[in-house]
Structure formats: structure tokens, C-alpha cells
Design an enzyme around this catalytic site. Structure first.
Site, short mmCIF file in Angstrom:
data_model
loop_
_atom_site.label_atom_id
_atom_site.label_comp_id
_atom_site.label_asym_id
_atom_site.label_seq_id
_atom_site.Cartn_x
_atom_site.Cartn_y
_atom_site.Cartn_z
CG HIS A 164 -4.02 1.10 -3.49
ND1 HIS A 164 -4.58 0.09 -4.64
CD2 HIS A 164 -3.66 1.54 -2.62
CE1 HIS A 164 -4.73 -0.46 -3.60
NE2 HIS A 164 -4.40 -0.34 -2.40
NE ARG A 171 -2.79 -3.13 -1.80
CZ ARG A 171 -2.66 -4.09 -1.48
NH1 ARG A 171 -0.51 -4.32 -0.72
NH2 ARG A 171 -3.19 -4.95 -0.88
CG HIS A 201 -6.05 -8.99 0.72
ND1 HIS A 201 -5.84 -10.46 -0.71
CD2 HIS A 201 -5.22 -7.72 0.25
CE1 HIS A 201 -5.55 -9.39 -1.52
NE2 HIS A 201 -5.78 -7.57 -1.72
CE LYS A 247 -6.67 2.01 4.42
NZ LYS A 247 -7.21 2.10 3.02
NE ARG A 269 -3.50 -2.35 2.33
CZ ARG A 269 -3.71 -3.36 2.70
NH1 ARG A 269 -2.00 -3.69 3.05
NH2 ARG A 269 -4.40 -4.10 3.11
CE1 TYR A 271 -1.74 -12.80 18.47
CE2 TYR A 271 0.09 -11.88 18.60
CZ TYR A 271 -0.88 -11.94 19.04
OH TYR A 271 -1.09 -11.04 19.95
#
Length: 327
Positions: A252, A255, A278, A179, A152, A288
Site C-alpha cells: 500500500h 500509493r 479517492h 473498495k 490498492r 459515472y
């Protein structure tokens, strides 16, 4: 900005809430929330006792934003107001959250896909144009890394040299700069939640840039203030100077290019999605399992860099280099 009047005014409670939780947000997020309160909420609601504000009054703040067509901003402002009201309830300054009563009052924003060039030959032309960009060297490096890393834009421009693990040849990003995950309740500041394997080509770019910016915090520091990252408009403006209007290509969009072509090249959606960070439906796992599928992702990132090199070198077009996804 309307001045706050008393400890129970909307402005006073909004600023108190912001100060209390500011340390949990990235710098850009802190600035954005404060700016949104000052621009949209405080002028009409700032002096009002928070307990007296009702849903119709809050809606009068949102209607002008909606009427300008800024539906996403209207929804984000409503969400922000709701956070302030919830904090007011929790601290005994009000008993209701009128933002909750406005669900459905503002039409949903129309989702727009970020403009991107998807034709392989045109991608090759763009990559060659980037290589020839005559601007500031860190900007050139940012433009060259953007298609290789497909991060991003905000995450790319705020990269720090401490994120780079040269021995592992990867970027290791903490939660406060991601984000989708930065406000996850189970996360701690400094938790590594995303790994970006660095291809040989990406490593070469970083090594070339290090003598210039490696003595500071940011990989891409601001031109005027080295203690801050480059602005969010720097790479976008560079694309404009290269002749790519916003209707054709955005930062962007890199991506979107990677997502589209990696699927066409046979890579598994799960592997692609993991590398693009995502949002995982199981958010605890998302926090994690930052190294999940890392060998497959490492291979994919090198294959992708080689694929882009092939497009760059195919001056005539029509000789798109094949790559094997897995195996």
C-alpha cells in the site's frame, strides 16, 4: 461455531442476510464478512433469538476484541451486527437494532499511515532490488507494476485480463472490485467506475506476462490454484524477502509514495485523487465520471513512470529527474 437454533436465531438471520446479498459483493468481501460473523458474532450470539439481544449483550461480544487492541475490527464487527439487525427488522424478526445504541461505546481506531519509503534515492534502490528479485515471474511483474499503477493492493492482485484494453492502453475496472464504491446503491454490477491509464513501461510488463498467464482469468493467478488470484500476502512477502520489513515498506506504501511525490512535482490534488480513486463526496458523480480528467491523468501516469525510471537509473543518487506536471 455455535449452531443456529431456529429461523429467528441471530445465526440463521445472519446467514440468510449474507446469502441474499452475497452476489452484490466481491469474493473477498463475501469471505471476510462470513468469517467475521463466524469468528466474533456467532459463538456468543448465534443461538440467541435475535429479538432478545440487547445492547449490553452485544457489547460483551465486542469488549474482548477491544481489549486486544483491535479497535478497527471491533468497529467493523459492530457495523456488521447492525446490518444483520436491520435485516431482522425489515423481515419482521426483531424490532430494535441494539448496534445503534452502542455508538460511542468503542473508542475510535487510531489511524495509521501505511509504511512507505519516500527518499528518492532509496526509492531508486528499491526499484533496482525489485528488478533483481529471483522469485516467481508473476510476482516480479506484480512488484514492478505496483509503483507504476499505485492501486490498492487488493485491486492490483485481483486484476483480470478482461480489464485490460490494449487498444486504449488502459485498465477499466468494474465497481465490484473497487473498495470505496462497491456497495454504492446506484451502481450496477459490471459498471466501469475507474480507469487506469497504462504507461509504456506498464504495457511492456503486461505484454511480457501475457504468454504465461494470459490464458486464464487473472493477471496474477495463485501459485497453487490458477483459478484464484494471488494471495494478499504474496507481494508483501516478496518485499520482506528483498529486505524491506513492514515497518519500512508495504505494498500500500506505493500509493503513499506516488501521492507524496506527485504533489511535490506540482500535480493538481484533484487529478491525483481521481487517479487514486479517492472517494468523491458526490458519490453519484464518482460512479459515472470514470473518465474525468483522463487526458491529464494519462500524461501524469506516463510522466510518473519516466520519473521512476530516472530514480532507478540514478545509482549514485542526487540526480533526481525533474518532470513538468502540466503544460
Amino acid at each position: 461455531m455455535a449452531a443456529q437454533t431456529g429461523e429467528n436465531s441471530f445465526a440463521a438471520i445472519g446467514l440468510e442476510w449474507h446469502a441474499k446479498f452475497a452476489h452484490t459483493w466481491s469474493e473477498s468481501h463475501r469471505v471476510k464478512l462470513l468469517g467475521r460473523m463466524r469468528s466474533y458474532l456467532f459463538p456468543l450470539l448465534g443461538k440467541r433469538p435475535i429479538a432478545e439481544i440487547d445492547a449490553p449483550e452485544l457489547l460483551t461480544v465486542l469488549r474482548p476484541i477491544e481489549e486486544k487492541g483491535n479497535l478497527e475490527t471491533a468497529h467493523r464487527t459492530l457495523q456488521l451486527a447492525g446490518q444483520v439487525f436491520r435485516y431482522g427488522i425489515q423481515t419482521g424478526r426483531c424490532s430494535r437494532n441494539p448496534a445503534a445504541d452502542l455508538k460511542g461505546a468503542i473508542p475510535p481506531p487510531v489511524k495509521k499511515s501505511m509504511a512507505a519509503i519516500l527518499d528518492p534515492v532509496q526509492i531508486g534502490h528499491m526499484l533496482r532490488a525489485i528488478d533483481g528479485y529471483p522469485g516467481h515471474f508473476p510476482t516480479i511483474c506484480g512488484l514492478r507494476l505496483a509503483p507504476l499503477l499505485f492501486m490498492r493492493p487488493g485491486e492490483l492482485r485481483m486484476l483480470e485480463w478482461s480489464d485490460v484494453d490494449l487498444e486504449r492502453e488502459e485498465l477499466r475496472l468494474p465497481i465490484e472490485r473497487m473498495k470505496r464504491l462497491q456497495r454504492h446503491k446506484d451502481a450496477r454490477r459490471g459498471d466501469i467506475v475507474h480507469i487506469v491509464p497504462l504507461s509504456r513501461q506498464a504495457m511492456e510488463i503486461l505484454k511480457a506476462l501475457h504468454p504465461l498467464t494470459g490464458g486464464g482469468r487473472y493477471i496474477f493467478p495463485g501459485l497453487r490454484n490458477k483459478d484464484r488470484p494471488m494471495s494478499n500476502a504474496t507481494l508483501l512477502n516478496a518485499l520482506r524477502r528483498l529486505g524491506y520489513p513492514k515497518e519500512d515498506m508495504t505494498v500500500h506504501g506505493f500509493r503513499h509514495i506516488a501521492n507524496t511525490h506527485l504533489h511535490e512535482l506540482g500535480y493538481d490534488t484533484l487529478i491525483i485523487g481521481k487517479q487514486m480513486s479517492h472517494a468523491d463526496r458526490n458519490k453519484i458523480r464518482a460512479v459515472y465520471n470514470h473518465a474525468e480528467y483522463l487526458p491529464e491523468r494519462r500524461k501524469m501516469m506516463q510522466d510518473w513512470a519516466d520519473f521512476l525510471d530516472g530514480l532507478r537509473e540514478d545509482v549514485a543518487g542526487g540526480k533526481v529527474p525533474p518532470i513538468r506536471a502540466v503544460g
